[in-house]
Design an enzyme around this catalytic site. Structure first.
Site, PDB file in Angstrom:
ATOM      1  N   SER B 145      -8.443  18.614-196.946  1.00 29.04           N
ATOM      2  CA  SER B 145      -7.151  18.754-196.258  1.00 29.04           C
ATOM      3  C   SER B 145      -6.086  17.949-197.003  1.00 29.04           C
ATOM      4  O   SER B 145      -5.998  18.072-198.212  1.00 29.04           O
ATOM      5  CB  SER B 145      -7.302  18.329-194.795  1.00 29.04           C
ATOM      6  OG  SER B 145      -6.228  18.790-194.020  1.00 29.04           O
ATOM      7  N   ASP B 309     -11.477  29.131-192.526  1.00 31.50           N
ATOM      8  CA  ASP B 309     -10.319  28.230-192.407  1.00 31.50           C
ATOM      9  C   ASP B 309      -9.050  29.073-192.261  1.00 31.50           C
ATOM     10  O   ASP B 309      -8.703  29.838-193.159  1.00 31.50           O
ATOM     11  CB  ASP B 309     -10.248  27.370-193.676  1.00 31.50           C
ATOM     12  CG  ASP B 309      -9.230  26.228-193.586  1.00 31.50           C
ATOM     13  OD1 ASP B 309      -8.335  26.278-192.720  1.00 31.50           O
ATOM     14  OD2 ASP B 309      -9.342  25.288-194.394  1.00 31.50           O
ATOM     15  N   HIS B 342     -11.325  25.054-190.753  1.00 29.99           N
ATOM     16  CA  HIS B 342     -10.867  23.986-191.634  1.00 29.99           C
ATOM     17  C   HIS B 342     -11.750  22.743-191.516  1.00 29.99           C
ATOM     18  O   HIS B 342     -12.039  22.053-192.487  1.00 29.99           O
ATOM     19  CB  HIS B 342      -9.424  23.654-191.245  1.00 29.99           C
ATOM     20  CG  HIS B 342      -8.765  22.637-192.114  1.00 29.99           C
ATOM     21  ND1 HIS B 342      -8.585  22.820-193.467  1.00 29.99           N
ATOM     22  CD2 HIS B 342      -8.225  21.421-191.832  1.00 29.99           C
ATOM     23  CE1 HIS B 342      -7.966  21.767-193.980  1.00 29.99           C
ATOM     24  NE2 HIS B 342      -7.744  20.905-193.012  1.00 29.99           N
TER      25      HIS B 342
END
Lengths: 377, 377
Positions: B145, B309, B342
């Protein structure tokens, strides 16, 4: 060239049960309830040319206002030939009894006391009006999103009274959809102006409602559409999100604007009530099981999924269509290819004209046809 | 059997620029800034065994607290062999200078006055600390991320100082992601307890922050995972969402709980600041173009996308990897199959152990190898 909006030939209100309390699935009752409705065209003498168009969360009885493409060139909705009905849902702020109506039991607005309403309640109220209008069978019931839920509910609960059923972008809401709806409602409740639901309609919780609409807008559109329209551009007013916390990207400015204009036309408490009907939609309700409910269907059904819809993913819509087929009903499934997301049923309504025409023209299936489908013939 | 959490061998703070103002890309400056950092293992004499692990939005310098799987059985992070560094990002509430720090210029907490910080600022601050530690080249920089954004930024801005770069679930944020981040920040600002950012840390805007975390959680997970875990079940406490507006579905109860526990560990103003770093990440910043920036890379790069994701869709991550490849860097792309969304970089970290091992073991590519990739050999 934009055509002028088609006006209803009639618009009025109908008092349910002659003013008697209207019982709800939640166990509560509305002491008194009325439906606001609109009619385009005229009922023929046999009263067999009526088409009911059910609206989505923020729609109204004035079908031509929000689905004008379906009336264009009299195709598929020809008001010379058909009588098109729009009925505002219970709980709305477009004329039917809703949270801003005065509760005759207290003399005050319902506000947050307005009870939980279901798609099934909404359809039962509609059925009473349809009966009052002397219509024994609707040629078709059409709708998208919770409008599509209503169309399916009609086919299940009033099998003999629906010849054709068209539902686009509707299925039992997934856990992700339930999550997003919950957050939207919490946005409204977080706004101090909500006042526990007892706000003055002239001073509603605009910030919370705008945020709810912003999140809903994300769920109605697709990532591909947002990328195409907004990309990573800064807001068109010239803000620079790399420099200031207040500055926005273009997509954020768009969401804020959508929220702002929504405040001018919708009521926060109505939003809470109708958003919940989307959550609780379940054709099994009031029946032994969903399969048992679906077996009741006599209408010809067309179920449409939208390829980029992530609120009602096409896989979920397709699965529902298959369960309807397995219940021995005449049901087709078509997937509309679009990058508009859930909203495609409005934004690309033109593409659905032939599909709706099929349902409007076909009428109810013959018994034999019905028997053939589902047994794999 | 859960292993006890690995404790850092050292944890401390580093004053940037010896206490001089730290200039930011936004044009603002922090009058004084420090970084909180943790060290697992020891630097060897050559100081060439350091691995920097960059944390995501709500993480901390204590890498083993949030990525324990990477230390398990010394694989891929062997603290007997490697020196693993975690550095808390500027703007955070886990020890580095952030909105709850006292601004020496005013003697008061920054609050909402804390300036806009970028991934590039965060990395530049880290680089100063790394230099201070006498590390000329990091064996690897890893992250997921915004941690992955930092890893890539390192490879671009300090090409000679990074041998390996591992980035999972990171790419320039899409319009949908920008939209969701905007709504989250607005959730916080809508909470009356936010007080324009000047709340007392003991009385932070818990409702707004919980809603922001709830929406973020939706974006970190996948629809398939939510369906599997929660389906359409009512909240486990026995609420019936068909009867009362206050009653929730299970997924809503889950989001509320996630929001509640998040309040106990995170600061709302830090959330505003770090969420914005995700928005503004753009490797072109400070360079003529993105292509120009990517041409600087000398590290061996492994870019990983996660199949489910939807905050950083694998297509976006893959496209970034291709641009890195086209810039003539040694870059591989792998897609991790997961239904965790994610969040898979944390929830299924075990599956990434061989991938990170590859980066940690390989070191920088040879010049020849570098030349071969990108010319299609």
């Amino acid at each position: 060239m934009t055509q002028p909006t088609l006006q209803p030939d009639f618009e009025g209100d109908f008092l349910l049960g002659g003013g008697a309390p209207f019982a709800l699935e939640s166990g509560s009752a509305l002491p008194q309830a009325s439906l606001h409705y609109a009619i385009y065209g005229k009922l023929n003498e046999a009263r067999d040319n009526a088409i009911l168009v059910c609206h989505a969360l923020t729609g109204s009885a004035r079908v031509a206002d929000w689905w004008p493409d379906l009336f264009r060139d009299g195709h598929p909705l020809d008001v010379e030939k058909h009588c098109v009905l729009g009925i505002n849902v219970l709980g709305s702020c477009y004329g039917s009894t809703g949270p801003q109506s005065v509760n005759p039991a207290t003399g005050k607005r319902y506000g947050a006391d307005f009870p939980v309403v279901s798609i099934r309640d909404i359809v039962r109220a509609q059925a009473e009006l349809i009966e009052h209008l002397g219509i024994r069978q609707l040629r078709a019931v059409l709708g998208g999103s919770i409008g599509g839920m209503q169309a399916l509910q009609w086919a299940v609960d009033y099998p003999e009274r629906v010849a054709g059923c068209f539902s686009v972008g509707a299925a039992p809401l997934s856990a992700m959809g339930l999550a997003l709806n919950h957050l939207q409602r919490e946005n409204i409740r977080l706004d101090p102006a909500w006042l526990g639901g007892n706000y003055d309609p002239a001073a509603q919780p605009t910030r919370g409602l705008a945020l709810a609409r912003g999140l809903a807008t994300c769920s109605y559109k697709s990532s591909a559409l947002f990328t195409e329209r907004f990309g990573r551009n800064p807001d068109r007013s010239g803000e620079d999100p790399r420099q200031s916390h207040a500055a926005r990207y273009d997509v954020a400015g768009y969401l804020d604007y959508q929220g702002k204009i929504f405040n001018e036309r919708f009521d926060a408490n109505s939003y809470l009530v109708i958003s919940r009907t989307m959550d609780t939609f379940d054709l099994a309700r009031g029946h032994v099981s969903e399969a048992d409910a679906l077996k009741r269907i006599r209408a010809r059904v067309l179920v449409v999924g939208i390829s980029s819809d992530w609120l009602f993913p096409p896989a979920d819509v397709h699965a529902l269509a298959e369960r309807i087929q397995n219940a021995n009903a005449v049901c087709n499934y078509i997937e509309l290819h679009s990058n508009h997301g859930h909203d495609a049923f409005l934004a690309e309504a033109s593409n659905m004209r032939p599909l709706i025409e099929y349902i409007v023209q076909s009428g109810a299936p013959h018994a034999q046809e019905k028997d053939c489908v589902g047994c794999g013939a």
